[in-house]
Design a protein around this motif. Structure first.
Motif, PDB file in Angstrom:
ATOM      1  N   ARG A 147      -4.119 -11.819  -7.786  1.00  0.00           N
ATOM      2  CA  ARG A 147      -5.201 -11.363  -6.911  1.00  0.00           C
ATOM      3  C   ARG A 147      -6.397 -10.962  -7.760  1.00  0.00           C
ATOM      4  O   ARG A 147      -6.237 -10.462  -8.878  1.00  0.00           O
ATOM      5  N   PRO A 148      -7.618 -11.154  -7.260  1.00  0.00           N
ATOM      6  CA  PRO A 148      -8.785 -10.693  -8.019  1.00  0.00           C
ATOM      7  C   PRO A 148      -8.672  -9.200  -8.319  1.00  0.00           C
ATOM      8  O   PRO A 148      -8.319  -8.407  -7.444  1.00  0.00           O
ATOM      9  N   VAL A 149      -8.948  -8.818  -9.560  1.00  0.00           N
ATOM     10  CA  VAL A 149      -8.779  -7.415  -9.954  1.00  0.00           C
ATOM     11  C   VAL A 149      -9.675  -6.481  -9.141  1.00  0.00           C
ATOM     12  O   VAL A 149      -9.325  -5.334  -8.926  1.00  0.00           O
ATOM     13  N   GLY A 150     -10.796  -6.972  -8.654  1.00  0.00           N
ATOM     14  CA  GLY A 150     -11.688  -6.149  -7.840  1.00  0.00           C
ATOM     15  C   GLY A 150     -11.124  -5.810  -6.477  1.00  0.00           C
ATOM     16  O   GLY A 150     -11.640  -4.924  -5.806  1.00  0.00           O
ATOM     17  N   THR A 151     -10.055  -6.491  -6.066  1.00  0.00           N
ATOM     18  CA  THR A 151      -9.457  -6.223  -4.758  1.00  0.00           C
ATOM     19  C   THR A 151      -8.221  -5.338  -4.857  1.00  0.00           C
ATOM     20  O   THR A 151      -7.654  -4.962  -3.831  1.00  0.00           O
ATOM     21  N   LEU A 152      -7.812  -5.001  -6.069  1.00  0.00           N
ATOM     22  CA  LEU A 152      -6.613  -4.175  -6.243  1.00  0.00           C
ATOM     23  C   LEU A 152      -6.893  -2.741  -5.818  1.00  0.00           C
ATOM     24  O   LEU A 152      -7.919  -2.156  -6.172  1.00  0.00           O
ATOM     25  N   THR A 153      -5.966  -2.177  -5.069  1.00  0.00           N
ATOM     26  CA  THR A 153      -6.091  -0.791  -4.614  1.00  0.00           C
ATOM     27  C   THR A 153      -5.537   0.150  -5.676  1.00  0.00           C
ATOM     28  O   THR A 153      -4.904  -0.287  -6.649  1.00  0.00           O
ATOM     29  N   VAL A 154      -5.735   1.431  -5.468  1.00  0.00           N
ATOM     30  CA  VAL A 154      -5.161   2.431  -6.370  1.00  0.00           C
ATOM     31  C   VAL A 154      -3.643   2.273  -6.410  1.00  0.00           C
ATOM     32  O   VAL A 154      -3.025   2.349  -7.470  1.00  0.00           O
ATOM     33  N   GLU A 155      -3.029   2.061  -5.257  1.00  0.00           N
ATOM     34  CA  GLU A 155      -1.575   1.886  -5.200  1.00  0.00           C
ATOM     35  C   GLU A 155      -1.144   0.625  -5.959  1.00  0.00           C
ATOM     36  O   GLU A 155      -0.134   0.627  -6.662  1.00  0.00           O
ATOM     37  N   ASP A 156      -1.911  -0.457  -5.830  1.00  0.00           N
ATOM     38  CA  ASP A 156      -1.616  -1.680  -6.578  1.00  0.00           C
ATOM     39  C   ASP A 156      -1.658  -1.406  -8.085  1.00  0.00           C
ATOM     40  O   ASP A 156      -0.769  -1.812  -8.833  1.00  0.00           O
TER      41      ASP A 156
ATOM     42  N   LEU B  10       1.305  -1.671 -10.962  1.00  0.00           N
ATOM     43  CA  LEU B  10       1.164  -2.497 -12.165  1.00  0.00           C
ATOM     44  C   LEU B  10       1.302  -1.659 -13.440  1.00  0.00           C
ATOM     45  O   LEU B  10       1.986  -2.065 -14.382  1.00  0.00           O
ATOM     46  N   ILE B  11       0.678  -0.491 -13.456  1.00  0.00           N
ATOM     47  CA  ILE B  11       0.776   0.383 -14.633  1.00  0.00           C
ATOM     48  C   ILE B  11       2.222   0.826 -14.837  1.00  0.00           C
ATOM     49  O   ILE B  11       2.724   0.825 -15.953  1.00  0.00           O
ATOM     50  N   GLY B  12       2.893   1.179 -13.752  1.00  0.00           N
ATOM     51  CA  GLY B  12       4.295   1.591 -13.844  1.00  0.00           C
ATOM     52  C   GLY B  12       5.210   0.508 -14.388  1.00  0.00           C
ATOM     53  O   GLY B  12       6.241   0.796 -14.996  1.00  0.00           O
ATOM     54  N   GLN B  13       4.808  -0.750 -14.199  1.00  0.00           N
ATOM     55  CA  GLN B  13       5.594  -1.873 -14.704  1.00  0.00           C
ATOM     56  C   GLN B  13       5.045  -2.399 -16.030  1.00  0.00           C
ATOM     57  O   GLN B  13       5.483  -3.430 -16.528  1.00  0.00           O
TER      58      GLN B  13
END
Length: 65
Positions: free
Chosen positions: A39-48, A52-55
């Protein structure tokens, strides 16, 4: 240092690593993380981003072996 990233680009593109599609029996977490990479990085939500950071996805880590 501030880094500017085009929000229309994808993590797969930025990392130059498309990765393999998860297997049909992959967990929901794995399937979701894989989908977020395309997905485009500009569309990632805080939860997204939290997921990703957790993984450890999309993070430049210089000490990986």
């Amino acid at each position: 240092m501030t880094v500017s990233i085009d929000g229309r680009r994808f993590l797969e593109e930025l990392e130059r690593d498309r990765g393999q599609a998860p297997s049909p029996d992959a967990t929901r977490l794995i399937a979701t993380a894989h989908a977020l990479r395309s997905r485009p990085v500009g569309t990632l939500t805080v939860e997204d981003l939290r997921l990703l950071i957790g993984q450890d996805i999309g993070l430049p880590v210089s000490h990986r072996t």
